[in-house]
Motif scaffolding. Sequence first.
Motif, mmCIF file in Angstrom:
data_model
loop_
_atom_site.group_PDB
_atom_site.id
_atom_site.type_symbol
_atom_site.label_atom_id
_atom_site.label_comp_id
_atom_site.label_asym_id
_atom_site.label_seq_id
_atom_site.Cartn_x
_atom_site.Cartn_y
_atom_site.Cartn_z
ATOM 1 N N UNK A 1 -20.573 1.606 -7.880
ATOM 2 C CA UNK A 1 -19.239 1.258 -7.319
ATOM 3 C C UNK A 1 -18.068 2.015 -7.622
ATOM 4 N N UNK A 2 -17.107 2.323 -6.804
ATOM 5 C CA UNK A 2 -16.155 3.278 -7.151
ATOM 6 C C UNK A 2 -14.937 2.216 -7.523
ATOM 7 N N UNK A 3 -14.077 2.759 -8.478
ATOM 8 C CA UNK A 3 -13.025 2.031 -8.923
ATOM 9 C C UNK A 3 -11.794 2.134 -8.158
ATOM 10 N N UNK A 4 -10.916 1.290 -7.894
ATOM 11 C CA UNK A 4 -9.894 1.404 -7.183
ATOM 12 C C UNK A 4 -8.476 1.175 -7.809
ATOM 13 N N UNK A 5 -7.707 2.297 -7.830
ATOM 14 C CA UNK A 5 -6.619 2.073 -8.876
ATOM 15 C C UNK A 5 -5.368 1.527 -7.788
ATOM 16 N N UNK A 6 -4.462 1.072 -8.537
ATOM 17 C CA UNK A 6 -3.356 0.264 -7.853
ATOM 18 C C UNK A 6 -2.556 1.519 -6.666
ATOM 19 N N UNK A 7 -2.444 2.620 -7.058
ATOM 20 C CA UNK A 7 -1.861 3.559 -6.202
ATOM 21 C C UNK A 7 -2.666 3.720 -4.804
ATOM 22 N N UNK A 8 -4.119 3.812 -4.894
ATOM 23 C CA UNK A 8 -4.586 3.606 -3.689
ATOM 24 C C UNK A 8 -4.512 2.626 -2.786
ATOM 25 N N UNK A 9 -4.308 1.388 -3.666
ATOM 26 C CA UNK A 9 -4.331 0.064 -2.681
ATOM 27 C C UNK A 9 -2.856 0.134 -1.948
ATOM 28 N N UNK A 10 -1.912 0.270 -2.805
ATOM 29 C CA UNK A 10 -0.405 0.703 -2.170
ATOM 30 C C UNK A 10 -0.381 1.390 -0.998
ATOM 31 N N UNK A 11 -0.964 2.743 -1.278
ATOM 32 C CA UNK A 11 -0.830 3.633 -0.319
ATOM 33 C C UNK A 11 -1.674 3.270 0.769
ATOM 34 N N UNK A 12 -2.864 2.739 0.761
ATOM 35 C CA UNK A 12 -3.614 1.962 1.933
ATOM 36 C C UNK A 12 -2.892 0.927 2.734
ATOM 37 N N UNK A 13 -2.161 0.270 2.050
ATOM 38 C CA UNK A 13 -1.240 -1.033 2.782
ATOM 39 C C UNK A 13 -0.188 -0.256 3.464
ATOM 40 N N UNK A 14 0.417 0.720 3.040
ATOM 41 C CA UNK A 14 1.581 1.535 3.483
ATOM 42 C C UNK A 14 0.976 2.178 4.828
ATOM 43 N N UNK A 15 -0.213 2.808 4.758
ATOM 44 C CA UNK A 15 -0.790 3.470 5.830
ATOM 45 C C UNK A 15 -1.102 2.600 6.952
ATOM 46 N N UNK A 16 -1.696 1.542 6.415
ATOM 47 C CA UNK A 16 -2.300 0.436 7.344
ATOM 48 C C UNK A 16 -1.237 -0.009 8.335
ATOM 49 N N UNK A 17 -0.228 -0.522 7.648
ATOM 50 C CA UNK A 17 0.920 -1.350 8.266
ATOM 51 C C UNK A 17 1.656 -0.301 8.967
ATOM 52 N N UNK A 18 1.769 0.970 8.375
ATOM 53 C CA UNK A 18 2.665 1.927 8.949
ATOM 54 C C UNK A 18 1.919 2.596 10.296
ATOM 55 N N UNK A 19 0.699 2.768 10.376
ATOM 56 C CA UNK A 19 0.108 3.171 11.715
ATOM 57 C C UNK A 19 -0.174 2.009 12.472
ATOM 58 N N UNK A 20 -0.403 0.779 12.148
ATOM 59 C CA UNK A 20 -0.878 -0.194 12.665
ATOM 60 C C UNK A 20 0.457 -0.852 13.444
ATOM 61 N N UNK A 21 1.587 -0.956 12.862
ATOM 62 C CA UNK A 21 2.565 -1.536 13.597
ATOM 63 C C UNK A 21 3.380 -0.526 14.375
ATOM 64 N N UNK A 22 3.424 0.716 14.162
ATOM 65 C CA UNK A 22 4.089 1.856 14.871
ATOM 66 C C UNK A 22 4.119 1.500 16.532
#
Length: 118
Positions: A1-22
């Motif tokens: 299993x790959x480790x998830x760092x906090x940077x990828x979590x924050x980036x994922x949230x920003x991209x998900x909601x940025x693209x999703x709410x656009x």
Amino acid sequence: MSQIDPTSIVLGIILTYGIGLAPALLLRFVLFKKPLSRIISVLICFVWFVLWTAFIISLRVGSGQEPRLSGGSFIMIFCSYYILSKGYYPKSKHPNIITRRKSDNEISGDTILNSRPK
């Protein structure tokens, strides 16, 4: 299993909601510039949810992961609905329009004009 760092979590949230709410933000504030009715908002959110689901599933299958949706997708759709419909009032329930019923003892000009003999 790959480790998830906090940077990828924050980036994922920003991209998900940025693209999703656009789309909701663009439709509401750029294209229409006024709130949409609740039925139109639900239809737009449903179409966007179907497109978003297809996009997420194709990304996950393409990368060899199990296709599934997260709770963030549902939160994004509810936020889109709120953005699209917030501030919409049907014409009969608009807060700035005061409708006044004529009382029984109030006589209008139409009543006087229509009641005189010809």
